[in-house]
Write an enzyme that holds these catalytic residues in place. Structure first.
Site, mmCIF file in Angstrom:
data_model
loop_
_atom_site.group_PDB
_atom_site.id
_atom_site.type_symbol
_atom_site.label_atom_id
_atom_site.label_comp_id
_atom_site.label_asym_id
_atom_site.label_seq_id
_atom_site.Cartn_x
_atom_site.Cartn_y
_atom_site.Cartn_z
ATOM 1 C CG HIS A 61 63.836 -66.502 -31.822
ATOM 2 N ND1 HIS A 61 62.800 -66.248 -32.668
ATOM 3 C CD2 HIS A 61 63.792 -65.529 -30.864
ATOM 4 C CE1 HIS A 61 62.144 -65.169 -32.268
ATOM 5 N NE2 HIS A 61 62.725 -64.709 -31.179
ATOM 6 C CG ASP A 67 62.665 -69.382 -34.285
ATOM 7 O OD1 ASP A 67 61.958 -69.677 -33.321
ATOM 8 O OD2 ASP A 67 62.955 -68.205 -34.604
ATOM 9 C CD GLU A 114 61.846 -56.924 -31.344
ATOM 10 O OE1 GLU A 114 62.678 -57.659 -31.908
ATOM 11 O OE2 GLU A 114 60.624 -57.168 -31.335
ATOM 12 C CD GLU A 143 57.072 -56.476 -33.235
ATOM 13 O OE1 GLU A 143 58.058 -57.227 -33.053
ATOM 14 O OE2 GLU A 143 55.916 -56.801 -32.963
ATOM 15 C CG HIS A 182 57.107 -54.645 -29.838
ATOM 16 N ND1 HIS A 182 58.306 -55.309 -29.721
ATOM 17 C CD2 HIS A 182 56.190 -55.603 -30.106
ATOM 18 C CE1 HIS A 182 58.118 -56.606 -29.902
ATOM 19 N NE2 HIS A 182 56.844 -56.798 -30.144
ATOM 20 C CG ASP A 219 61.195 -57.105 -35.759
ATOM 21 O OD1 ASP A 219 62.102 -57.223 -36.602
ATOM 22 O OD2 ASP A 219 61.111 -57.827 -34.753
ATOM 23 C CG ASP A 225 53.093 -58.194 -30.089
ATOM 24 O OD1 ASP A 225 52.995 -57.442 -31.066
ATOM 25 O OD2 ASP A 225 54.147 -58.802 -29.792
ATOM 26 C CG ASP A 227 53.370 -60.012 -33.745
ATOM 27 O OD1 ASP A 227 53.762 -58.860 -33.523
ATOM 28 O OD2 ASP A 227 53.809 -61.008 -33.134
ATOM 29 C CG ASP A 259 58.317 -60.266 -35.245
ATOM 30 O OD1 ASP A 259 57.635 -61.318 -35.294
ATOM 31 O OD2 ASP A 259 58.929 -59.912 -34.229
HETATM 32 C C1 XLS Z 1 58.039 -60.614 -29.595
HETATM 33 C C2 XLS Z 1 59.205 -60.136 -30.337
HETATM 34 C C3 XLS Z 1 60.185 -61.207 -30.797
HETATM 35 C C4 XLS Z 1 61.492 -60.592 -31.203
HETATM 36 C C5 XLS Z 1 62.621 -61.557 -31.342
HETATM 37 O O1 XLS Z 1 57.092 -59.882 -29.322
HETATM 38 O O2 XLS Z 1 58.725 -59.391 -31.418
HETATM 39 O O3 XLS Z 1 59.643 -61.977 -31.808
HETATM 40 O O4 XLS Z 1 61.396 -59.885 -32.418
HETATM 41 O O5 XLS Z 1 62.836 -62.262 -30.177
HETATM 42 CA CA CA Z 2 59.859 -58.402 -33.031
HETATM 43 CA CA CA Z 3 55.457 -58.496 -31.714
#
Ligand code: XLS
Ligand code: CA
Ligand code: CA
Length: 438
Positions: free
Chosen positions: A103, A106, A234, A270, A273, A298, A309, A311, A341
């Site tokens: 991003h 970042d 996304e 992702e 998600h 992702d 989430d 991750d 991700d």
């Molecule tokens: C958040 C998202 C984010 C996107 C990019 O849940 O995964 O990280 O991948 O903005």
């Molecule tokens: Ca993501």
């Molecule tokens: Ca995520």
């Protein structure tokens, strides 16, 4: 590189599955050819800048636990951004991933004004360009963070206040410029706050039309500025919004078609998600593949015990096998890749943990690919699936597929043929192939 941030770690090598070295690949062999492509070409692995280099393992209940030597106390925001970049390229190169994703915020700190933010970003992009040249690491995608700053608390392109939308546009313009400058292969939109917390104060139709208009403006700008890759949306059903407009793959595909964006946009899907939306990851991937809209992935996984989430770094071979079966059968990723991700856990505080997490993630995909290829070539899987639909291959079934039979004709066939015989779906046998070939 002037400084090293991971002094005790060398370039990660493949040592095979008998190796006990936690800092070696057991299955991922970059140049090994499977189904006509090297592993590297299949996966196009990317490191996510935000989780790996910006996130100190804080959570809503506690501050950072992880020491990040590239963030020394007292450094100015721009100096900190430079150290972070240096550490990121050291990490990605030692890991042997080909790509990274970021991003805008970042990699470079936001300034006090739009112009200052643009200047900060341009300076860091200039440095990143040099690192990319020196290391061969490439940018899979860039994006703008339109969800962290307080001004976006009611959304960016769907904000009821037009002035906020304009700030979102400024960030997206600068992030597209940065992506082009760095040769980024895709550009991503994730709209965590494009949705609502209460429908009572929300004009949903107007907000969705604003989002469409905003994305068309971004596309037109990007194309004019020379960006030729796909724009990606996304999906995610919720979090941080209660309801997110880009709910899942099917919702986003419908939105893109309704808004005249389907030629320029694809999906960045992702795993966590999709599961939050109540689907399996394979479901969303297959949905995008069937619409010719799979852009990028992702790679992470959720947790069966909770509904947010998490991750997690991917570590389930059954999941990666099912995903790789779809990718192998559909021709695989083109401009997209597998972006981790994912974040290490709050209590994973050793510098090497970030390496181990990525190594395991790459290995679990490699093992998934090896297994998927075996199932597709050695088992009865493909034949069984084709035979399951054989009644549509010829005769009246084929005529139905061509649209040649009306409802009365179908009724007459039912009357003529009598009760169909019962045919097993063989699900347990299909599932056994996974266990057999892993
Ligand atoms: C958040 C998202 C984010 C996107 C990019 O849940 O995964 O990280 O991948 O903005
Ligand atoms: Ca993501
Ligand atoms: Ca995520």
């Amino acid at each position: 590189m002037s400084k090293t941030y991971f002094p005790n770690i060398d370039k990660i090598k493949y040592e095979g599955k008998e190796s006990d070295n936690p800092l070696a690949f057991k299955f991922y062999e970059a140049d090994k050819v499977i189904a006509g492509k090297t592993m590297k070409e299949h996966f196009r692995f990317a490191v996510a800048y935000w989780h790996s280099f910006c996130n100190g393992n804080s959570d809503p209940f506690g501050v950072d636990t992880r020491v990040m030597p590239w963030s020394p106390a007292g450094a100015t925001p721009m100096d900190a951004a430079k150290y972070k970049l240096e550490a990121a390229f050291e990490f990605i190169t030692k890991l042997g991933a080909e790509y990274y994703c970021f991003h805008d915020v970042d990699i470079a700190p936001e300034g006090a004004t739009v112009a200052e933010s643009e200047k900060n970003l341009q300076e860091i992009v200039g440095m990143a360009k040099q690192y990319q040249k020196d290391t061969g690491v490439k940018l899979l995608w860039g994006t703008a963070n339109l969800f962290s700053h307080p001004r976006y608390m009611n959304g960016a392109s769907t904000n009821p206040d037009f002035e906020v939308l304009c700030h979102g546009a400024a960030q997206v313009k600068a992030a597209i410029d940065a992506t082009i400058e760095l040769g980024g292969e895709n550009y991503v939109f994730w709209g965590g706050r494009e949705g609502y917390m209460s429908l009572l104060n929300t004009d949903m139709k107007r907000e969705l039309d604003h989002m469409g208009q905003f994305l068309r403006a971004a596309r037109d700008y990007g194309r004019k500025a020379g960006f030729t890759g796909p724009f990606l949306i996304e999906p995610k059903p919720a979090e941080p919004s209660k309801h997110q407009y880009d709910f899942d793959a099917a919702t986003v595909i419908g939105f893109l078609k309704a808004q005249g964006l389907a030629d320029d946009f694809k999906l960045n899907l992702e795993a966590n998600h999709a599961t939050l939306a109540g689907h399996t990851f394979e479901h969303d991937i297959q949905t995008a593949v069937d619409a010719s809209m799979l852009g990028s992935i992702d790679a992470n996984q959720g947790d069966y015990q909770n509904g947010w989430d998490t991750d997690y770094f991917p570590h389930d071979v059954y999941d990666t096998t099912k995903l790789m079966m779809i990718l192998l059968e559909s021709g695989g990723l083109t401009s997209g890749g597998l972006n981790f991700d994912a974040k290490i856990r709050r209590n994973s505080v050793d510098l090497e943990d970030l390496f181990i997490a990525h190594i395991t993630g790459m290995d679990v995909f490699a093992r998934g690919l090896i297994t998927a290829e075996k199932i597709l070539t050695k088992s009865a899987y493909k034949k069984m699936k084709a035979e399951r639909y054989a009644s549509y291959d010829a005769g009246k079934g084929a005529a139905f597929e061509k649209g040649e039979l009306d409802l009365v004709a179908l009724r007459d066939l039912a009357a003529e043929n009598g009760e169909p015989k019962s045919i097993s779906g063989k699900q347990e046998l299909y599932e056994s192939f996974l266990t057999q070939y892993i």
